[in-house]
Design an enzyme around this catalytic site. Sequence first.
Site, PDB file in Angstrom:
ATOM      1  N   HIS A 172       0.815  -1.223   0.000  1.00 17.67           N
ATOM      2  CA  HIS A 172       0.000   0.000   0.000  1.00 17.67           C
ATOM      3  C   HIS A 172       0.851   1.277   0.000  1.00 17.67           C
ATOM      4  CE1 HIS A 172      -3.594  -2.326   0.439  1.00 17.67           C
ATOM      5  NE2 HIS A 172      -3.289  -2.768   1.648  1.00 17.67           N
ATOM      6  N   ASP A 208      -2.931 -10.649  -2.024  1.00 15.81           N
ATOM      7  CA  ASP A 208      -3.444 -10.138  -0.754  1.00 15.81           C
ATOM      8  C   ASP A 208      -4.950  -9.901  -0.889  1.00 15.81           C
ATOM      9  OD1 ASP A 208      -2.222  -8.605   1.892  1.00 15.81           O
ATOM     10  OD2 ASP A 208      -4.023  -7.602   1.150  1.00 15.81           O
ATOM     11  N   ASP A 298      -4.321 -12.719   4.115  1.00 15.98           N
ATOM     12  CA  ASP A 298      -5.468 -12.178   4.833  1.00 15.98           C
ATOM     13  C   ASP A 298      -6.775 -12.415   4.096  1.00 15.98           C
ATOM     14  OD1 ASP A 298      -4.572 -10.474   2.862  1.00 15.98           O
ATOM     15  OD2 ASP A 298      -4.821  -8.640   4.018  1.00 15.98           O
ATOM     16  N   TYR A 337      -3.078 -11.920   9.407  1.00  6.88           N
ATOM     17  CA  TYR A 337      -3.100 -11.431  10.789  1.00  6.88           C
ATOM     18  C   TYR A 337      -3.688 -12.413  11.799  1.00  6.88           C
ATOM     19  CZ  TYR A 337      -2.298  -7.409   7.885  1.00  6.88           C
ATOM     20  OH  TYR A 337      -1.780  -6.576   6.919  1.00  6.88           O
TER      21      TYR A 337
END
Length: 358
Positions: A172, A208, A298, A337
């Site tokens: 990002h 992702d 994730d 996570y």
Amino acid sequence: MSQLTAPVVWSPATREHDPRHEIWVGVATQGTEVATRVDVILQALRDAGHRLVEAPGHGDDVLRQVHDGELLEFLATAAERWAAGPYAELVGQDRVVPYLFPTPAMTAGLPVRRPVSVHADAGRFAYDTMTLVGPGTWEAARAAVDCALEAAALVGAGERLAYALCRPPGHHATPAGFGGSCYLNNAAVAAEALRGQGHERVAVVDIDAHQGNGTAAIFYDRADVLYGSVHVDPGAGWFPHVVGYADETGVGPGVGATRNVPLAAGTGDGPWLAAVGDLAAWVAQAGCTALVVSLGVDAAADDPESPLLVTHDGYRGAGTVLGHTGLPSVVVQEGGYHLPSLGTLVAAYLDGHADGLS
């Protein structure tokens, strides 16, 4: 497990960043991008038979090809500037949080000066309030870049597959900005390093759960680095919200070198793997000679950030599909996570990628 194992490039310094909390809609919430991520991934990959390689320091040349110098200067000095200010005493805040954002809505065509106060200066670079800077943030982010550079160097030296345990993640981070828990763009650095080794066209495939707006922006006007992403649909209210749509295909020389595949929340293995397969075929047809994979796990069903329902088998399958491209590959860690499953998800992907290359 495949007979092919991958060097796992890591650095103890990637543990130094401690976000403690994030500011979301004005509320401090518990941070999920924690240092323990490094340890659970290391343990799982060690158990899977991969060999650990500690990243040496690398110079800034490639990093400066990816990011503006002012961003690097800010990140390197922000925590110290904040600590020298009154913030801890006045409001109990020991992390750098932007106070305002000098967007065109504020400046409205007026001359813009560099802010003196660090709480105002932060808004020149941070584009959200969730990505805080504290003691150790720069050291960890810079060490993550070293992991990406070393993994690329190992591939340049003959490894067919190398994994960079980058933490904090990076996809990002834009040329002059940070956000989305990302500070420096590790995948873009790896791609640029592979270009420097002589690969005329490199592909970045991002799996992702969220589109890597930073990587897309860095290469949006270039034809020598393809960027393809499969992610949850930002048009349904998911990060990064304002970019990541299917009609974004590049500009200028880069027209056609970007491909976004947004998926509906709740999508499981089947459609997700089909999208990964489409990106793999696109990369192969485009004549790329090296591959960077932005490996966010994730999208897994148990992940606290997950809008998708990808399984361990799904990640292994994605690895196999991308490994079948036959391209020398650098796999760069992005999101993921859920600590109980994080390491095994990464191991499943690498096992699949190694099988695909075998």
